[in-house]
Design a protein around this motif. Structure first.
Motif, mmCIF file in Angstrom:
data_model
loop_
_atom_site.group_PDB
_atom_site.id
_atom_site.type_symbol
_atom_site.label_atom_id
_atom_site.label_comp_id
_atom_site.label_asym_id
_atom_site.label_seq_id
_atom_site.Cartn_x
_atom_site.Cartn_y
_atom_site.Cartn_z
ATOM 1 N N ASN A 1 -12.643 8.712 -21.258
ATOM 2 C CA ASN A 1 -11.287 9.208 -21.504
ATOM 3 C C ASN A 1 -10.251 8.745 -20.481
ATOM 4 O OD1 ASN A 1 -11.729 10.924 -23.875
ATOM 5 N ND2 ASN A 1 -13.074 12.030 -22.483
ATOM 6 N N SER A 2 -10.586 8.852 -19.196
ATOM 7 C CA SER A 2 -9.585 8.512 -18.188
ATOM 8 C C SER A 2 -10.221 8.365 -16.813
ATOM 9 C CB SER A 2 -8.496 9.585 -18.127
ATOM 10 O OG SER A 2 -9.045 10.813 -17.696
ATOM 11 N N PHE A 3 -9.499 7.686 -15.936
ATOM 12 C CA PHE A 3 -9.834 7.675 -14.522
ATOM 13 C C PHE A 3 -8.562 7.443 -13.733
ATOM 14 C CE2 PHE A 3 -10.548 3.236 -15.772
ATOM 15 C CZ PHE A 3 -9.983 2.503 -14.737
ATOM 16 N N VAL A 4 -8.607 7.802 -12.453
ATOM 17 C CA VAL A 4 -7.446 7.682 -11.576
ATOM 18 C C VAL A 4 -7.860 6.935 -10.315
ATOM 19 C CG1 VAL A 4 -5.752 8.950 -10.165
ATOM 20 C CG2 VAL A 4 -6.426 9.834 -12.424
ATOM 21 N N ASP A 5 -7.037 5.946 -9.939
ATOM 22 C CA ASP A 5 -7.207 5.339 -8.621
ATOM 23 C C ASP A 5 -5.959 5.611 -7.799
ATOM 24 O OD1 ASP A 5 -5.475 2.632 -8.492
ATOM 25 O OD2 ASP A 5 -6.384 2.722 -10.485
ATOM 26 N N GLU A 6 -6.181 5.887 -6.508
ATOM 27 C CA GLU A 6 -5.087 6.171 -5.582
ATOM 28 C C GLU A 6 -5.226 5.291 -4.348
ATOM 29 O OE1 GLU A 6 -5.067 10.343 -4.653
ATOM 30 O OE2 GLU A 6 -4.528 10.904 -6.697
ATOM 31 N N GLN A 7 -4.099 4.761 -3.896
ATOM 32 C CA GLN A 7 -4.102 3.944 -2.690
ATOM 33 C C GLN A 7 -4.386 4.815 -1.475
ATOM 34 O OE1 GLN A 7 -0.777 1.086 -1.556
ATOM 35 N NE2 GLN A 7 -0.516 2.732 -0.071
ATOM 36 N N ARG A 8 -5.280 4.333 -0.633
ATOM 37 C CA ARG A 8 -5.537 4.992 0.652
ATOM 38 C C ARG A 8 -4.907 4.193 1.789
ATOM 39 N NH1 ARG A 8 -5.497 8.823 -1.734
ATOM 40 N NH2 ARG A 8 -7.255 9.991 -2.512
ATOM 41 N N PHE A 9 -4.805 2.879 1.619
ATOM 42 C CA PHE A 9 -4.157 2.006 2.589
ATOM 43 C C PHE A 9 -3.612 0.816 1.819
ATOM 44 C CE2 PHE A 9 -4.281 -1.752 5.295
ATOM 45 C CZ PHE A 9 -3.504 -1.329 6.363
ATOM 46 N N GLY A 10 -2.373 0.443 2.081
ATOM 47 C CA GLY A 10 -1.802 -0.701 1.391
ATOM 48 C C GLY A 10 -0.293 -0.732 1.488
ATOM 49 N N PRO A 11 0.321 -1.491 0.596
ATOM 50 C CA PRO A 11 1.758 -1.754 0.708
ATOM 51 C C PRO A 11 2.672 -0.610 0.275
ATOM 52 C CG PRO A 11 0.857 -2.850 -1.224
ATOM 53 C CD PRO A 11 -0.305 -2.255 -0.483
ATOM 54 N N TYR A 12 2.159 0.384 -0.407
ATOM 55 C CA TYR A 12 2.996 1.477 -0.908
ATOM 56 C C TYR A 12 2.865 2.718 -0.037
ATOM 57 C CZ TYR A 12 3.488 -1.367 -5.072
ATOM 58 O OH TYR A 12 3.780 -2.392 -5.913
ATOM 59 N N ALA A 13 3.911 3.536 -0.005
ATOM 60 C CA ALA A 13 3.818 4.828 0.663
ATOM 61 C C ALA A 13 2.944 5.760 -0.173
ATOM 62 C CB ALA A 13 5.208 5.435 0.864
ATOM 63 N N MET A 14 2.958 5.548 -1.502
ATOM 64 C CA MET A 14 2.130 6.321 -2.426
ATOM 65 C C MET A 14 1.846 5.461 -3.650
ATOM 66 S SD MET A 14 3.050 9.666 -4.697
ATOM 67 C CE MET A 14 3.581 8.726 -6.104
ATOM 68 N N TRP A 15 0.630 5.547 -4.177
ATOM 69 C CA TRP A 15 0.231 4.844 -5.410
ATOM 70 C C TRP A 15 -0.793 5.717 -6.117
ATOM 71 C CZ3 TRP A 15 1.486 0.222 -7.809
ATOM 72 C CH2 TRP A 15 0.601 -0.250 -8.778
ATOM 73 N N HIS A 16 -0.471 6.144 -7.325
ATOM 74 C CA HIS A 16 -1.348 6.998 -8.144
ATOM 75 C C HIS A 16 -1.364 6.367 -9.535
ATOM 76 C CE1 HIS A 16 -3.068 10.884 -9.522
ATOM 77 N NE2 HIS A 16 -2.429 10.594 -10.629
ATOM 78 N N HIS A 17 -2.519 5.830 -9.946
ATOM 79 C CA HIS A 17 -2.625 5.076 -11.194
ATOM 80 C C HIS A 17 -3.602 5.758 -12.145
ATOM 81 C CE1 HIS A 17 -3.344 0.833 -13.135
ATOM 82 N NE2 HIS A 17 -3.050 1.762 -14.032
ATOM 83 N N GLU A 18 -3.047 6.303 -13.247
ATOM 84 C CA GLU A 18 -3.868 6.933 -14.287
ATOM 85 C C GLU A 18 -4.154 5.913 -15.386
ATOM 86 O OE1 GLU A 18 -2.453 10.988 -15.511
ATOM 87 O OE2 GLU A 18 -0.761 10.380 -14.232
ATOM 88 N N HIS A 19 -5.412 5.820 -15.770
ATOM 89 C CA HIS A 19 -5.854 4.962 -16.867
ATOM 90 C C HIS A 19 -6.356 5.905 -17.957
ATOM 91 C CE1 HIS A 19 -6.238 1.491 -13.993
ATOM 92 N NE2 HIS A 19 -6.421 2.506 -13.154
#
Length: 161
Positions: free
Chosen positions: A87-105
């Motif tokens: 149905n779904s999964f979420v990946d979130e940035q822990r370190f990288g170019p964004y202050a925040m990144w939350h990606h729902e698939h």
């Protein structure tokens, strides 16, 4: 379909695409980090450096190298925070170019196969400066990446005649 909205410095990019495949095929493809390179523009130099386990699980850490701009290589660390099998999964940035990144698939069965929805909420670093450069540097780049994915997926999973 690609749309982008903004609220208080947090941007949300949403894409939807129908693919003529079954839910299991969609899940198997998109839940494998190894397939991300196949749908990312080549000029970005995308490379997974660790964490590409055979099956996705909550808490999984995946590290990448990516070149958002020519000559600039960046490390990116994401964590798979939620998995709802098929149905779904979420990946979130822990370190990288964004202050925040939350990606729902999100994957939904549709009349023609599967509707795949990507919803990315992100915030840029550097406060007002980040918001000022967003229209010139980030917005277009992200729109191109997701448009590229859309086209590649149409070729990989063509409509049945």
């Amino acid at each position: 379909m690609v749309s982008l909205k903004s609220h208080s410095g947090i941007y949300t990019l949403k894409t939807e695409q129908e693919l003529p495949i079954d839910l299991k095929t969609a899940w198997d493809f998109f839940s494998s980090p190894n397939n991300l390179e196949k749908i990312t523009p080549k000029h970005m130099g995308f490379e997974i450096t660790s964490g590409q386990a055979k099956s996705m699980y909550p808490g999984q850490i995946i590290t990448y190298k990516v070149s958002p701009f020519p000559g600039i290589k960046s490390n990116w660390v994401t964590e798979i925070t939620h998995v709802n099998h098929l149905n779904s999964f979420v990946d979130e940035q822990r370190f990288g170019p964004y202050a925040m990144w939350h990606h729902e698939h999100i994957f939904e069965t549709s009349l023609n196969g599967v509707r795949m929805i990507d919803k990315v909420s992100y915030k840029l670093p550097f406060g007002i400066l980040g918001r000022m450069v967003h229209p010139f540097l980030v917005k277009g780049k992200l729109m191109k990446i997701f448009t590229h994915r859309y086209k590649i997926l149409e070729k990989m999973f063509p409509a049945k005649q």
